[in-house]
Scaffold this motif. Structure first.
Motif, PDB file in Angstrom:
ATOM      1  N   ARG A  15      49.599  75.715  -3.424  1.00 55.60           N
ATOM      2  CA  ARG A  15      49.028  74.583  -2.692  1.00 55.60           C
ATOM      3  C   ARG A  15      50.034  73.445  -2.550  1.00 55.60           C
ATOM      4  O   ARG A  15      50.105  72.787  -1.505  1.00 55.60           O
ATOM      5  N   ALA A  16      50.831  73.202  -3.600  1.00 52.35           N
ATOM      6  CA  ALA A  16      51.817  72.131  -3.530  1.00 52.35           C
ATOM      7  C   ALA A  16      52.921  72.445  -2.534  1.00 52.35           C
ATOM      8  O   ALA A  16      53.355  71.576  -1.757  1.00 52.35           O
ATOM      9  N   VAL A  17      53.402  73.685  -2.543  1.00 58.20           N
ATOM     10  CA  VAL A  17      54.462  74.079  -1.614  1.00 58.20           C
ATOM     11  C   VAL A  17      53.953  74.029  -0.178  1.00 58.20           C
ATOM     12  O   VAL A  17      54.639  73.517   0.727  1.00 58.20           O
ATOM     13  N   ALA A  18      52.750  74.541   0.057  1.00 60.05           N
ATOM     14  CA  ALA A  18      52.172  74.491   1.402  1.00 60.05           C
ATOM     15  C   ALA A  18      52.034  73.050   1.873  1.00 60.05           C
ATOM     16  O   ALA A  18      52.300  72.725   3.047  1.00 60.05           O
ATOM     17  N   SER A  19      51.630  72.165   0.973  1.00 60.19           N
ATOM     18  CA  SER A  19      51.499  70.748   1.310  1.00 60.19           C
ATOM     19  C   SER A  19      52.850  70.147   1.691  1.00 60.19           C
ATOM     20  O   SER A  19      52.950  69.365   2.643  1.00 60.19           O
ATOM     21  N   ALA A  20      53.897  70.526   0.954  1.00 60.19           N
ATOM     22  CA  ALA A  20      55.228  70.006   1.250  1.00 60.19           C
ATOM     23  C   ALA A  20      55.743  70.468   2.604  1.00 60.19           C
ATOM     24  O   ALA A  20      56.523  69.772   3.255  1.00 60.19           O
ATOM     25  N   PHE A  21      55.321  71.638   3.049  1.00 61.17           N
ATOM     26  CA  PHE A  21      55.704  72.149   4.367  1.00 61.17           C
ATOM     27  C   PHE A  21      54.699  71.744   5.446  1.00 61.17           C
ATOM     28  O   PHE A  21      54.843  72.117   6.601  1.00 61.17           O
ATOM     29  N   ASP A  22      53.655  71.005   5.032  1.00 60.60           N
ATOM     30  CA  ASP A  22      52.598  70.561   5.947  1.00 60.60           C
ATOM     31  C   ASP A  22      51.942  71.761   6.643  1.00 60.60           C
ATOM     32  O   ASP A  22      51.699  71.759   7.852  1.00 60.60           O
ATOM     33  N   VAL A  23      51.669  72.786   5.836  1.00 55.94           N
ATOM     34  CA  VAL A  23      51.057  74.023   6.337  1.00 55.94           C
ATOM     35  C   VAL A  23      49.707  74.216   5.665  1.00 55.94           C
ATOM     36  O   VAL A  23      49.574  74.030   4.447  1.00 55.94           O
ATOM     37  N   ARG A  24      48.718  74.588   6.443  1.00 52.82           N
ATOM     38  CA  ARG A  24      47.394  74.897   5.901  1.00 52.82           C
ATOM     39  C   ARG A  24      47.258  76.418   5.828  1.00 52.82           C
ATOM     40  O   ARG A  24      47.190  77.090   6.858  1.00 52.82           O
ATOM     41  N   LEU A  25      47.218  76.944   4.620  1.00 56.69           N
ATOM     42  CA  LEU A  25      47.154  78.392   4.436  1.00 56.69           C
ATOM     43  C   LEU A  25      45.704  78.867   4.442  1.00 56.69           C
ATOM     44  O   LEU A  25      44.864  78.304   3.744  1.00 56.69           O
ATOM     45  N   PRO A  26      45.391  79.924   5.215  1.00 57.77           N
ATOM     46  CA  PRO A  26      44.036  80.488   5.145  1.00 57.77           C
ATOM     47  C   PRO A  26      43.796  81.106   3.771  1.00 57.77           C
ATOM     48  O   PRO A  26      44.742  81.517   3.090  1.00 57.77           O
ATOM     49  N   PRO A  27      42.519  81.179   3.341  1.00 66.96           N
ATOM     50  CA  PRO A  27      42.218  81.697   1.995  1.00 66.96           C
ATOM     51  C   PRO A  27      42.805  83.078   1.719  1.00 66.96           C
ATOM     52  O   PRO A  27      43.301  83.327   0.616  1.00 66.96           O
ATOM     53  N   GLU A  28      42.753  83.973   2.705  1.00 66.07           N
ATOM     54  CA  GLU A  28      43.264  85.329   2.467  1.00 66.07           C
ATOM     55  C   GLU A  28      44.777  85.329   2.224  1.00 66.07           C
ATOM     56  O   GLU A  28      45.293  86.157   1.464  1.00 66.07           O
ATOM     57  N   THR A  29      45.494  84.393   2.844  1.00 66.81           N
ATOM     58  CA  THR A  29      46.937  84.288   2.605  1.00 66.81           C
ATOM     59  C   THR A  29      47.203  83.762   1.203  1.00 66.81           C
ATOM     60  O   THR A  29      48.088  84.251   0.497  1.00 66.81           O
ATOM     61  N   THR A  30      46.434  82.777   0.781  1.00 65.39           N
ATOM     62  CA  THR A  30      46.575  82.234  -0.570  1.00 65.39           C
ATOM     63  C   THR A  30      46.345  83.323  -1.611  1.00 65.39           C
ATOM     64  O   THR A  30      47.094  83.440  -2.590  1.00 65.39           O
ATOM     65  N   VAL A  31      45.312  84.146  -1.395  1.00 65.58           N
ATOM     66  CA  VAL A  31      45.020  85.239  -2.332  1.00 65.58           C
ATOM     67  C   VAL A  31      46.180  86.229  -2.385  1.00 65.58           C
ATOM     68  O   VAL A  31      46.622  86.631  -3.464  1.00 65.58           O
ATOM     69  N   SER A  32      46.695  86.619  -1.219  1.00 70.06           N
ATOM     70  CA  SER A  32      47.775  87.615  -1.192  1.00 70.06           C
ATOM     71  C   SER A  32      49.044  87.075  -1.849  1.00 70.06           C
ATOM     72  O   SER A  32      49.755  87.811  -2.549  1.00 70.06           O
ATOM     73  N   LEU A  33      49.329  85.792  -1.658  1.00 69.93           N
ATOM     74  CA  LEU A  33      50.498  85.189  -2.302  1.00 69.93           C
ATOM     75  C   LEU A  33      50.315  85.159  -3.819  1.00 69.93           C
ATOM     76  O   LEU A  33      51.255  85.429  -4.577  1.00 69.93           O
ATOM     77  N   ALA A  34      49.106  84.833  -4.270  1.00 70.16           N
ATOM     78  CA  ALA A  34      48.842  84.775  -5.706  1.00 70.16           C
ATOM     79  C   ALA A  34      48.985  86.148  -6.354  1.00 70.16           C
ATOM     80  O   ALA A  34      49.577  86.284  -7.435  1.00 70.16           O
ATOM     81  N   VAL A  35      48.460  87.171  -5.705  1.00 72.77           N
ATOM     82  CA  VAL A  35      48.580  88.534  -6.242  1.00 72.77           C
ATOM     83  C   VAL A  35      50.037  88.969  -6.270  1.00 72.77           C
ATOM     84  O   VAL A  35      50.503  89.570  -7.242  1.00 72.77           O
ATOM     85  N   GLU A  36      50.785  88.657  -5.198  1.00 69.63           N
ATOM     86  CA  GLU A  36      52.201  89.016  -5.152  1.00 69.63           C
ATOM     87  C   GLU A  36      52.986  88.316  -6.260  1.00 69.63           C
ATOM     88  O   GLU A  36      53.899  88.896  -6.855  1.00 69.63           O
ATOM     89  N   ALA A  37      52.607  87.080  -6.555  1.00 65.76           N
ATOM     90  CA  ALA A  37      53.335  86.305  -7.557  1.00 65.76           C
ATOM     91  C   ALA A  37      53.081  86.784  -8.976  1.00 65.76           C
ATOM     92  O   ALA A  37      53.977  86.732  -9.822  1.00 65.76           O
ATOM     93  N   GLU A  38      51.855  87.259  -9.274  1.00 62.47           N
ATOM     94  CA  GLU A  38      51.562  87.618 -10.665  1.00 62.47           C
ATOM     95  C   GLU A  38      50.924  88.986 -10.854  1.00 62.47           C
ATOM     96  O   GLU A  38      50.381  89.282 -11.928  1.00 62.47           O
TER      97      GLU A  38
END
Length: 328
Positions: free
Chosen positions: A114-137
């Motif tokens: 959420r912080a990185v998306a905010s810094a890029f002024d990008v609003r991520l859809p929920p499904e993208t946030t989930v996929s990024l979280a799974v990829e990260a951990e």
């Protein structure tokens, strides 16, 4: 925008966790977490335009999963925003104890995304946030969703079922087991696929409890799931917790199925709530356990927040996970 902020809550273990059938009939691991919104992770990310995508400086050097989340999120956000990718500086501030089953790593990862998306002024859809979280951990908790009870697959980041709008109104008397030692989740055995029918019955019970607001039925399902988990991550205090729940008139016991927090579940609507909390706290002490937190879950807008009552104040002074150092 070069600076961004993100926050994510934690949870207090699971209500149920095991193996369940997906829509296609396949058996997969899934869980229903117990939300706890008062604690969590805050992340601050500052973009450094002249740096490369891999140049992520993390002030909290041991937060490898958060660093990974920052890298992949910066790459994705740069693509979505149509700008040159860049690295940056990540600072995490968390009051979630590590390794005892409260979702500290997912809280870190989600706050970072959420912080990185905010810094890029990008609003991520929920499904993208989930996929990024799974990829990260590799596997994540459903902290990016709202507080609706969801049967969630942590390894594929997919909701198997939304069980209803809200959990029944509960108050949770929390404690730690196993001397609040961190648990190596990677070494834990998987739930046997053959147990799927047991867990499907628990799923039905939780769905019915949510639909009817039945804290008693939910407590029985949670206790059964915790008992099944004894073959995977045994808690020597479990029989004592069952006895305490029975003696103080609680609905049941829930545990972190891959950690060391546990809770006594009480009906928030009970006229004897204050007495039950006092008696439960006393009984925990008699078994050489310490009540660490009292919080509400389900049934109202204050779900997941600490209880402001006379019976809870002494417990709150101990803090979540007493004796466990939150990371900063």
């Amino acid at each position: 925008m070069l600076r961004g902020f993100g926050h994510a809550p934690c949870h207090f273990g699971e209500l149920i966790q095991g193996v369940f059938r997906s829509d296609g009939g396949a058996v997969c691991r899934a869980l229903v977490t117990l939300p706890m919104t008062e604690h969590g992770t805050s992340a601050h990310f500052t973009r450094i335009p002249d740096s490369g995508l891999g140049d992520i400086a993390v002030v909290n050097a041991d937060r490898a999963k958060a660093r990974r989340a920052a890298e992949i999120t910066a790459r994705r956000c740069a693509q979505l925003a149509g700008v040159r990718g860049s690295g940056g500086r990540l600072v995490l501030d968390s009051d979630v104890p590590v390794g005892i089953g409260m979702g500290s790593s997912t809280s870190d990862v989600l706050a970072t995304i959420r912080a990185v998306a905010s810094a890029f002024d990008v609003r991520l859809p929920p499904e993208t946030t989930v996929s990024l979280a799974v990829e990260a951990e590799t596997a994540c908790d459903p902290l990016m969703l709202d507080e609706r009870p969801v049967l969630f697959g942590p390894r594929n980041g997919r909701a198997l079922e939304v069980l209803g709008p809200n959990l029944p109104p509960m108050v949770v008397l929390g404690c730690t087991t196993g001397n609040a030692a961190a648990v190596d989740t990677v070494s834990l055995p998987d739930v046997p696929v053959a147990a799927v029918e047991d867990y499907e019955r628990l799923r039905t019970d939780v769905r019915r409890a949510v639909a009817t607001g039945d804290v008693g039925l939910l407590g029985k399902a949670c206790t059964h799931s915790a008992r099944l988990n004894q073959s995977l991550l045994p808690k020597k205090e479990f029989e004592a917790l069952e006895d305490i729940a029975r003696r103080c008139g609680a609905a049941g016991v829930q545990v972190a199925h891959s950690g060391n927090v546990a809770g006594i579940l009480l009906d928030a609507r009970s006229p004897d709530l204050a007495r039950c909390l006092e008696w439960g706290t006393t009984l925990l002490a008699q078994y050489d356990m310490t009540a660490t937190v009292v919080f509400r879950a389900g049934g109202n807008p204050q779900s997941g927040t600490c209880v402001a009552s006379n019976s809870a104040r002494a417990v709150r002074r101990e803090g979540v996970g007493a004796g466990v150092r939150p990371h900063r």
